[in-house]
Write a protein that holds these residues in place. Structure first.
Motif, mmCIF file in Angstrom:
data_model
loop_
_atom_site.group_PDB
_atom_site.id
_atom_site.type_symbol
_atom_site.label_atom_id
_atom_site.label_comp_id
_atom_site.label_asym_id
_atom_site.label_seq_id
_atom_site.Cartn_x
_atom_site.Cartn_y
_atom_site.Cartn_z
ATOM 1 N N GLY A 87 -2.271 0.300 5.816
ATOM 2 C CA GLY A 87 -1.006 0.072 5.021
ATOM 3 C C GLY A 87 -0.827 -1.084 4.011
ATOM 4 N N GLU A 88 -2.026 -1.383 3.520
ATOM 5 C CA GLU A 88 -2.375 -2.664 2.626
ATOM 6 C C GLU A 88 -2.136 -1.887 1.245
ATOM 7 N N LYS A 89 -1.467 -2.553 0.295
ATOM 8 C CA LYS A 89 -1.292 -1.848 -0.928
ATOM 9 C C LYS A 89 -1.960 -2.778 -2.109
ATOM 10 N N VAL A 113 -3.834 -7.827 -6.484
ATOM 11 C CA VAL A 113 -2.800 -8.616 -5.596
ATOM 12 C C VAL A 113 -2.916 -7.646 -4.128
ATOM 13 N N VAL A 114 -3.489 -8.040 -3.011
ATOM 14 C CA VAL A 114 -3.172 -7.249 -1.915
ATOM 15 C C VAL A 114 -2.300 -7.621 -1.294
ATOM 16 N N GLY A 119 4.116 -7.962 4.143
ATOM 17 C CA GLY A 119 4.424 -8.669 3.005
ATOM 18 C C GLY A 119 3.703 -9.710 2.098
ATOM 19 N N THR A 120 2.655 -10.437 3.309
ATOM 20 C CA THR A 120 1.637 -11.313 2.978
ATOM 21 C C THR A 120 0.602 -10.857 1.753
ATOM 22 N N THR A 121 0.537 -11.839 0.676
ATOM 23 C CA THR A 121 -0.008 -11.281 -0.296
ATOM 24 C C THR A 121 -1.458 -12.226 -0.390
#
Length: 134
Positions: A87-89, A113-114, A119-121
């Motif tokens: 699910g990480e973008k 930016v992961v 919502g943590t980046t």
């Protein structure tokens, strides 16, 4: 060879020549480029044109300028492997000034930016990370 009558700008032709020398290994990491004066004399062009070519290579992240010492082929940073979770973008952008200082980024180097599912980046220098999937 530089052709002043060519459709391609002279500074771009010089940047192409220097880039080829870097990519072929003729100019290795950490090695100095010839001085602005020497390049101007060798190719029969102005120092302003040489500065434009060096600026292009600097923007591409191929060289660093250390005034007053000179211009050097950039030494690649060690690459870190980052495994993306489910699910990480990932997105890419140019860094803020603070990120550029924090990560010691050269001019023209983007960041990745992961963003996790919650919502943590996390910001990574694009030239020092390789993203993988499990």
């Amino acid at each position: 060879m530089i052709d002043p009558s060519a459709d391609r700008a002279v500074f771009r032709q010089l940047a192409d020549l220097l880039r080829n020398q870097i990519e072929s290994g003729d100019l290795g990491p950490g090695e100095p480029l010839p001085s602005e004066l020497r390049l101007a004399q060798e190719y029969g062009i102005s120092r302003t044109t040489v500065r434009q070519a060096i600026g292009q290579l600097r923007t591409e992240g191929l060289v660093t300028v250390d005034r007053p010492r000179g211009t050097f082929v950039r030494v690649p940073e060690p690459t870190e492997m980052v495994t993306l979770g489910r699910g990480e973008k990932v997105s890419a952008r140019m860094p803020t000034d603070a990120e550029r200082r924090t990560h010691r980024l050269g001019e023209g180097v983007p960041v990745l930016v992961v963003t996790t599912a919650d919502g943590t980046t996390t910001v990574y220098p694009a030239d020092r990370v390789q993203l993988t999937r499990p």
